[in-house]
Design a protein around this motif. Structure first.
Motif, PDB file in Angstrom:
ATOM      1  N   SER A   1    -108.778 -56.147  15.992  1.00 59.84           N
ATOM      2  CA  SER A   1    -108.885 -57.244  16.956  1.00 59.84           C
ATOM      3  C   SER A   1    -107.777 -57.072  17.980  1.00 59.84           C
ATOM      4  N   HIS A   2    -108.152 -57.043  19.252  1.00 58.61           N
ATOM      5  CA  HIS A   2    -107.199 -56.860  20.343  1.00 58.61           C
ATOM      6  C   HIS A   2    -106.591 -58.200  20.735  1.00 58.61           C
ATOM      7  N   PRO A   3    -105.413 -58.188  21.346  1.00 55.68           N
ATOM      8  CA  PRO A   3    -104.772 -59.443  21.757  1.00 55.68           C
ATOM      9  C   PRO A   3    -105.643 -60.308  22.672  1.00 55.68           C
ATOM     10  N   MET A   4    -106.521 -59.695  23.453  1.00 58.91           N
ATOM     11  CA  MET A   4    -107.376 -60.445  24.375  1.00 58.91           C
ATOM     12  C   MET A   4    -108.725 -60.812  23.753  1.00 58.91           C
TER      13      MET A   4
ATOM     14  N   VAL B   1    -106.883 -44.605  11.161  1.00 56.76           N
ATOM     15  CA  VAL B   1    -106.103 -45.848  11.186  1.00 56.76           C
ATOM     16  C   VAL B   1    -105.522 -45.987   9.786  1.00 56.76           C
ATOM     17  N   ASP B   2    -104.206 -45.836   9.678  1.00 61.65           N
ATOM     18  CA  ASP B   2    -103.558 -45.619   8.391  1.00 61.65           C
ATOM     19  C   ASP B   2    -102.535 -46.706   8.074  1.00 61.65           C
ATOM     20  N   SER B   3    -102.810 -47.478   7.026  1.00 59.58           N
ATOM     21  CA  SER B   3    -101.881 -48.542   6.634  1.00 59.58           C
ATOM     22  C   SER B   3    -100.661 -47.996   5.903  1.00 59.58           C
ATOM     23  N   GLY B   4    -100.683 -46.739   5.494  1.00 57.04           N
ATOM     24  CA  GLY B   4     -99.541 -46.146   4.810  1.00 57.04           C
ATOM     25  C   GLY B   4     -98.614 -45.371   5.723  1.00 57.04           C
ATOM     26  N   ALA B   5     -98.972 -45.236   6.987  1.00 53.92           N
ATOM     27  CA  ALA B   5     -98.149 -44.479   7.931  1.00 53.92           C
ATOM     28  C   ALA B   5     -97.101 -45.392   8.563  1.00 53.92           C
ATOM     29  N   ALA B   6     -95.899 -44.873   8.743  1.00 54.90           N
ATOM     30  CA  ALA B   6     -94.816 -45.638   9.357  1.00 54.90           C
ATOM     31  C   ALA B   6     -94.797 -45.515  10.871  1.00 54.90           C
ATOM     32  N   VAL B   7     -95.324 -44.408  11.388  1.00 57.82           N
ATOM     33  CA  VAL B   7     -95.365 -44.171  12.832  1.00 57.82           C
ATOM     34  C   VAL B   7     -96.704 -43.562  13.205  1.00 57.82           C
ATOM     35  N   CYS B   8     -97.049 -43.639  14.478  1.00 61.90           N
ATOM     36  CA  CYS B   8     -98.236 -42.957  14.993  1.00 61.90           C
ATOM     37  C   CYS B   8     -97.841 -41.521  15.293  1.00 61.90           C
ATOM     38  N   VAL B   9     -98.720 -40.593  14.968  1.00 59.07           N
ATOM     39  CA  VAL B   9     -98.387 -39.176  15.114  1.00 59.07           C
ATOM     40  C   VAL B   9     -99.620 -38.400  15.569  1.00 59.07           C
ATOM     41  N   MET B  10     -99.373 -37.337  16.337  1.00 60.77           N
ATOM     42  CA  MET B  10    -100.455 -36.456  16.786  1.00 60.77           C
ATOM     43  C   MET B  10    -100.022 -35.007  16.633  1.00 60.77           C
ATOM     44  N   PRO B  11    -101.006 -34.092  16.512  1.00 62.32           N
ATOM     45  CA  PRO B  11    -100.679 -32.665  16.412  1.00 62.32           C
ATOM     46  C   PRO B  11    -100.022 -32.147  17.686  1.00 62.32           C
TER      47      PRO B  11
ATOM     48  N   HIS C   1    -108.288 -55.371  10.275  1.00 58.28           N
ATOM     49  CA  HIS C   1    -109.022 -56.020   9.188  1.00 58.28           C
ATOM     50  C   HIS C   1    -109.805 -54.983   8.392  1.00 58.28           C
ATOM     51  N   PHE C   2    -109.656 -55.029   7.061  1.00 55.29           N
ATOM     52  CA  PHE C   2    -110.415 -54.179   6.149  1.00 55.29           C
ATOM     53  C   PHE C   2    -111.126 -55.104   5.171  1.00 55.29           C
ATOM     54  N   THR C   3    -112.453 -55.078   5.134  1.00 51.60           N
ATOM     55  CA  THR C   3    -113.226 -55.917   4.228  1.00 51.60           C
ATOM     56  C   THR C   3    -114.317 -55.062   3.579  1.00 51.60           C
ATOM     57  N   PRO C   4    -114.948 -55.561   2.506  1.00 50.25           N
ATOM     58  CA  PRO C   4    -116.069 -54.813   1.916  1.00 50.25           C
ATOM     59  C   PRO C   4    -117.229 -54.633   2.894  1.00 50.25           C
ATOM     60  N   ASP C   5    -117.318 -55.503   3.894  1.00 55.08           N
ATOM     61  CA  ASP C   5    -118.421 -55.442   4.857  1.00 55.08           C
ATOM     62  C   ASP C   5    -118.103 -54.620   6.103  1.00 55.08           C
TER      63      ASP C   5
ATOM     64  N   VAL D   1    -111.482 -42.729   4.456  1.00 53.96           N
ATOM     65  CA  VAL D   1    -110.473 -43.263   5.377  1.00 53.96           C
ATOM     66  C   VAL D   1    -111.184 -43.912   6.567  1.00 53.96           C
ATOM     67  N   TYR D   2    -110.463 -44.761   7.275  1.00 53.68           N
ATOM     68  CA  TYR D   2    -111.022 -45.444   8.436  1.00 53.68           C
ATOM     69  C   TYR D   2    -110.574 -44.754   9.712  1.00 53.68           C
ATOM     70  N   VAL D   3    -111.528 -44.533  10.609  1.00 55.17           N
ATOM     71  CA  VAL D   3    -111.231 -43.877  11.878  1.00 55.17           C
ATOM     72  C   VAL D   3    -111.722 -44.746  13.026  1.00 55.17           C
ATOM     73  N   MET D   4    -111.108 -44.544  14.169  1.00 56.57           N
ATOM     74  CA  MET D   4    -111.482 -45.234  15.401  1.00 56.57           C
ATOM     75  C   MET D   4    -112.016 -44.185  16.370  1.00 56.57           C
ATOM     76  N   LYS D   5    -113.053 -44.496  17.076  1.00 56.42           N
ATOM     77  CA  LYS D   5    -113.614 -43.560  18.053  1.00 56.42           C
ATOM     78  C   LYS D   5    -112.976 -43.828  19.418  1.00 56.42           C
ATOM     79  N   LEU D   6    -112.304 -42.813  19.947  1.00 55.86           N
ATOM     80  CA  LEU D   6    -111.629 -42.921  21.232  1.00 55.86           C
ATOM     81  C   LEU D   6    -112.006 -41.733  22.104  1.00 55.86           C
ATOM     82  N   ARG D   7    -111.845 -41.915  23.395  1.00 57.20           N
ATOM     83  CA  ARG D   7    -112.061 -40.841  24.359  1.00 57.20           C
ATOM     84  C   ARG D   7    -110.705 -40.485  24.958  1.00 57.20           C
ATOM     85  N   ALA D   8    -110.431 -39.186  24.971  1.00 59.81           N
ATOM     86  CA  ALA D   8    -109.181 -38.689  25.525  1.00 59.81           C
ATOM     87  C   ALA D   8    -109.355 -38.368  26.998  1.00 59.81           C
ATOM     88  N   HIS D   9    -108.348 -38.620  27.785  1.00 58.08           N
ATOM     89  CA  HIS D   9    -108.346 -38.263  29.202  1.00 58.08           C
ATOM     90  C   HIS D   9    -107.320 -37.159  29.440  1.00 58.08           C
TER      91      HIS D   9
END
Length: 159
Positions: A100-103, A7-17, A91-95, A115-123
């Motif tokens: 946060s999702h819209p719902m 999860v990258d605050s410096g990236a302008a677009v989402c990208v994958m290999p 949100h990025f905090t020391p803790d 760096v910060y990463v999110m754990k996802l499952r690919a289908h």
């Protein structure tokens, strides 16, 4: 299979290999929103090979669509700006860090190697399990042709 996009605050677009989600073809936009190129943090020009929208599942088991540009990179990057464009708050905090999702649902982010990463499952059966292990982050800072917009994301979907 599990994967961990940065999860990258410096990236302008989402990208994958380019070798990821091979069961889903990359779409090139005839109106010019894909097919140009990007500059990495080091200034290198890399090709935009199109976009893929794939089905992923978050740690809550909720399935979402994720749309990324395809490029010769080593790992998946989720641009914070695109998450915000689709109604999420990041949100990025020391803790800790989380999305946060819209719902109202919260997805925690893990800090790995600075760096910060999110754990996802690919289908998609052709997604590598450890494709981004040990790779350096490639930050996509700006589209060379300045034609990249919100790419038609729906609120609540991952960009």
């Amino acid at each position: 299979r599990m994967f961990e996009p940065t999860v990258d605050s410096g990236a302008a677009v989402c990208v994958m290999p380019a070798g990821w989600f091979t069961g889903t073809p990359a779409r090139v936009d005839p109106n010019g929103a894909t097919g140009g190129g990007f500059r990495t943090a080091s200034g290198q020009l890399i090709a935009d090979l199109g976009r893929k929208t794939v089905l992923i599942e978050d740690e809550h088991g909720e399935r979402k669509r994720m749309t990324c540009h395809v490029a010769p990179v080593k790992k998946v990057l989720l641009a914070v700006s695109k998450l915000v464009d689709t109604g999420h708050s990041v949100h990025f905090t020391p803790d800790g860090a989380w999305v946060s999702h819209p719902m109202g649902r919260i997805t925690p982010l893990a800090r790995q190697n600075g760096v910060y990463v999110m754990k996802l499952r690919a289908h998609d059966v052709n997604t590598p399990e450890k494709k981004n292990a040990g790779s350096a982050a490639v930050k996509v800072l700006a589209a060379v042709d300045n034609k990249v917009g919100t790419m038609g994301f729906r609120q609540g979907d991952w960009p």
